[in-house]
Design a protein around this motif. Structure first.
Motif, PDB file in Angstrom:
ATOM      1  N   LYS A 183      30.155  -5.345 -22.855  1.00  0.00           N
ATOM      2  CA  LYS A 183      29.416  -5.618 -21.626  1.00  0.00           C
ATOM      3  C   LYS A 183      28.393  -4.527 -21.332  1.00  0.00           C
ATOM      4  O   LYS A 183      27.457  -4.747 -20.557  1.00  0.00           O
TER       5      LYS A 183
ATOM      6  N   CYS B 234      24.677  -5.135 -21.490  1.00  0.00           N
ATOM      7  CA  CYS B 234      23.972  -5.739 -20.361  1.00  0.00           C
ATOM      8  C   CYS B 234      23.110  -4.729 -19.622  1.00  0.00           C
ATOM      9  O   CYS B 234      22.247  -5.109 -18.829  1.00  0.00           O
ATOM     10  N   LYS B 235      23.337  -3.434 -19.876  1.00  0.00           N
ATOM     11  CA  LYS B 235      22.549  -2.397 -19.220  1.00  0.00           C
ATOM     12  C   LYS B 235      21.181  -2.220 -19.874  1.00  0.00           C
ATOM     13  O   LYS B 235      20.333  -1.523 -19.338  1.00  0.00           O
TER      14      LYS B 235
ATOM     15  N   CYS C 134      26.895 -11.257 -17.846  1.00  0.00           N
ATOM     16  CA  CYS C 134      25.941 -10.257 -17.367  1.00  0.00           C
ATOM     17  C   CYS C 134      24.730 -10.113 -18.280  1.00  0.00           C
ATOM     18  O   CYS C 134      23.812  -9.342 -17.966  1.00  0.00           O
ATOM     19  N   LEU C 135      24.695 -10.840 -19.404  1.00  0.00           N
ATOM     20  CA  LEU C 135      23.509 -10.789 -20.252  1.00  0.00           C
ATOM     21  C   LEU C 135      22.271 -11.302 -19.538  1.00  0.00           C
ATOM     22  O   LEU C 135      21.157 -11.165 -20.033  1.00  0.00           O
ATOM     23  N   GLN C 136      22.485 -11.916 -18.386  1.00  0.00           N
ATOM     24  CA  GLN C 136      21.340 -12.336 -17.566  1.00  0.00           C
ATOM     25  C   GLN C 136      20.489 -11.145 -17.145  1.00  0.00           C
ATOM     26  O   GLN C 136      19.309 -11.305 -16.790  1.00  0.00           O
ATOM     27  N   ASN C 137      21.063  -9.931 -17.191  1.00  0.00           N
ATOM     28  CA  ASN C 137      20.320  -8.735 -16.782  1.00  0.00           C
ATOM     29  C   ASN C 137      19.242  -8.350 -17.783  1.00  0.00           C
ATOM     30  O   ASN C 137      18.353  -7.559 -17.473  1.00  0.00           O
TER      31      ASN C 137
ATOM     32  N   ARG D  83      18.306  -3.452 -19.930  1.00  0.00           N
ATOM     33  CA  ARG D  83      17.467  -4.385 -19.172  1.00  0.00           C
ATOM     34  C   ARG D  83      16.105  -4.612 -19.805  1.00  0.00           C
ATOM     35  O   ARG D  83      15.493  -5.658 -19.600  1.00  0.00           O
TER      36      ARG D  83
END
Length: 522
Positions: free
Chosen positions: A228, A231-232, A253-256, A234
């Motif tokens: 996860k 996901c940072k 959280c891959l939407q980030n 961006r």
């Protein structure tokens, strides 16, 4: 960039005052004149890229002038091993690109010991063995598509890896795990370690490389779940984890990951020559401040290049286009669970590939928000339910593949882009129906009266339950009163009713012993 043919005339070697020679993008053939690197003592830039030149231009004892700063021999047919340098000042060399040739052997130590060399590109040759250590401070190192083997060399740390912006190690034979010293890549933009024999888990510390724009890990033996921490990242625009052994669910959280908001791959004048040495490997922060008094001429450029699968094709993306291309590829793994609806928030993404996994559940309706998507591949999973008709809104969608799932129902209307998709996009889903498939959907009965159509569309769960219970109770009371009235006015039926009821009662044994007659009147 003309149609020049034939050999390079040897008389060019007599131009002793020449500072820059660019013959790239032509159809020149033959060998490079021997005196070109030695006789032209003031030569600073030599670019022979993208021709049909051959010969062992770098073999034997090499010698060149004291001012050579850029050497570009890429995309030709040069062969042989790289020799030794017997004459010339190596400290001036800044950029060397010999990619896309037929060079063999090993990379000699003298190359990685040029202190001023910041850009080395040897992609797509036949170099082998271990990559040598040295004192060079690379900002760009591309040794991909060769035969380097063993663990990723820890001596890369000696190259002041904190200055590295582009590191390409893909398509070699590297083994082991991702080394811990990669956490020192604090300004990295491109990290390509794809198509090797690397194993273990994807390190969580990769999520701390906040400047990363391109991360390619495909075709290795990575296992475990997708961290996860990724996901940072961006600013990542291309993320490829395909063809591994990853399991578990897709992190919502891959939407980030929204891609970069600045032009990191924009072409900039690299050295400030007075004319501009363009290179996609040089970014806004790179400037070498050498300014001889020669005319302005923007002619020399080398471009960063990565490979990514989109529209079912393995394509090369080069130079400025990397600022605009965005994609996520998680295909050919063992991912399970449903597709997170949050992926529909990746409004800038152009290619999404989740094929050949074990995903279940429906296709998220909010995939209709992927306004810029051009390629969507969800094939070879266990997806169920219908194909959302809202996907018709994807006006840039060029390739759609949902084949080999468990989808059912009527296909979306053949409007907009959906009018271009063939049955190959849907095959392997026997419960799908409608054009362009041969399976015809069941025709619903036509109702001409609108009021009747509205009434027929009502479901049992639309009934007012208060009215239902009230009418049922009234019916029971009316029936009971009618039955009592019938018995009251008809003695025959009353006697028959009393006889039937009396026959349902059994005389208790204690009354039978007393020989008492019991008359039951109801």
């Amino acid at each position: 960039m003309n149609g020049l043919t034939g050999a390079i005339p040897s008389s060019i070697s007599e131009l002793s005052k020449l500072s820059m020679l660019d013959l790239s993008g032509n159809k020149l053939s033959g060998e490079v004149p021997k005196g070109m690197l030695t006789n032209i003592s003031g030569l600073q830039v030599l670019k022979l890229s993208e021709n049909n030149l051959h010969g062992q231009v770098l073999s034997g004892n090499l010698s060149w002038g004291n001012y050579l700063r850029g050497l570009y021999l890429d995309s030709n047919h040069f062969t042989g091993k790289i020799g030794t340098v017997s004459q010339g000042n190596l400290e001036t060399l800044i950029s060397m690109d010999i990619s896309n040739n037929l060079f063999t052997g090993v990379i000699p130590d003298w190359i990685t010991n040029i202190r001023g060399l910041t850009e080395l590109v040897v992609r797509n040759n036949s170099f082998k063995g271990r990559f040598p250590c040295g004192i060079a401070q690379f900002s760009v190192l591309d040794i991909s598509q060769n035969y380097f083997s063993g663990p990723i060399p820890s001596c890369l740390l000696n190259f002041q890896i904190s200055n590295m912006q582009h590191l390409h190690l893909g398509s070699n034979r590297f083994t082991g795990s991702v080394p811990n010293f990669f956490r020192s890549l604090t300004i990295i933009l491109t990290l390509d370690i794809s198509n090797n024999d690397l194993s273990g888990r994807i390190p969580k510390f990769l999520g701390k490389l906040s400047t990363l724009r391109i991360l390619l890990l495909r075709k290795n033996n990575f296992s475990g779940s997708i961290p996860k921490q990724l996901c940072k990242l961006r600013d990542v625009s291309l993320l490829d984890l395909s063809n591994n052994h990853l399991s578990g669910s897709i992190p919502s959280c891959l939407q980030n990951i929204t891609g970069g908001h600045d032009l990191a791959f924009i072409k900039r004048g690299g050295w400030g020559f007075g004319f501009s040495i363009e290179s996609s490997y040089h970014y806004e922060s790179t400037n070498f401040g050498f300014r001889p008094s020669i005319p302005t001429s923007e002619t020399v450029e080398t471009q960063d290049e990565v490979e990514f699968t989109t529209k079912t094709l393995f394509l090369h993306y080069k130079g400025d286009i990397l600022d605009y291309m965005t994609g996520l590829d998680l295909s050919c793994n063992k991912l399970t669970g449903e597709i997170p609806g949050e992926l529909g928030l990746l409004s800038q993404i152009r290619a999404l590939n989740l094929s050949h996994n074990q995903l279940t559940g429906p296709i998220p309706v909010n995939f209709s928000n992927l306004a810029n998507i051009e390629s969507l591949d969800l094939s070879s999973n266990g997806l169920t339910s219908i194909i959302p008709s809202e996907l018709i809104q994807l006006t840039f969608l060029e390739v759609l593949n949902v084949s080999h799932n468990n989808l059912s129902g009527r296909l979306p209307e053949m409007k907009a882009q959906f009018g271009t998709f063939t049955k190959a996009s849907y095959e392997g889903n026997p419960l799908l129906c409608g054009p362009p498939l041969e399976n015809k959907c069941t025709i619903e009965p036509q109702v001409t009266d609108p009021s009747l159509k509205e009434e027929s569309s009502e479901k049992w769960y639309d009934i007012d339950m208060v009215c239902f219970y009230g009418s049922s109770s009234s019916t029971c009371v009316v029936f009971l009163l009618g039955f009592v009235g019938l018995l009251y006015i008809n003695p025959y039926w009353r006697r028959r009713w009393l006889d039937m009821v009396g026959g349902c009662f059994v005389i208790p044994p204690w009354l039978d012993k007393q020989h008492q007659l019991v008359e039951l009147v109801v």
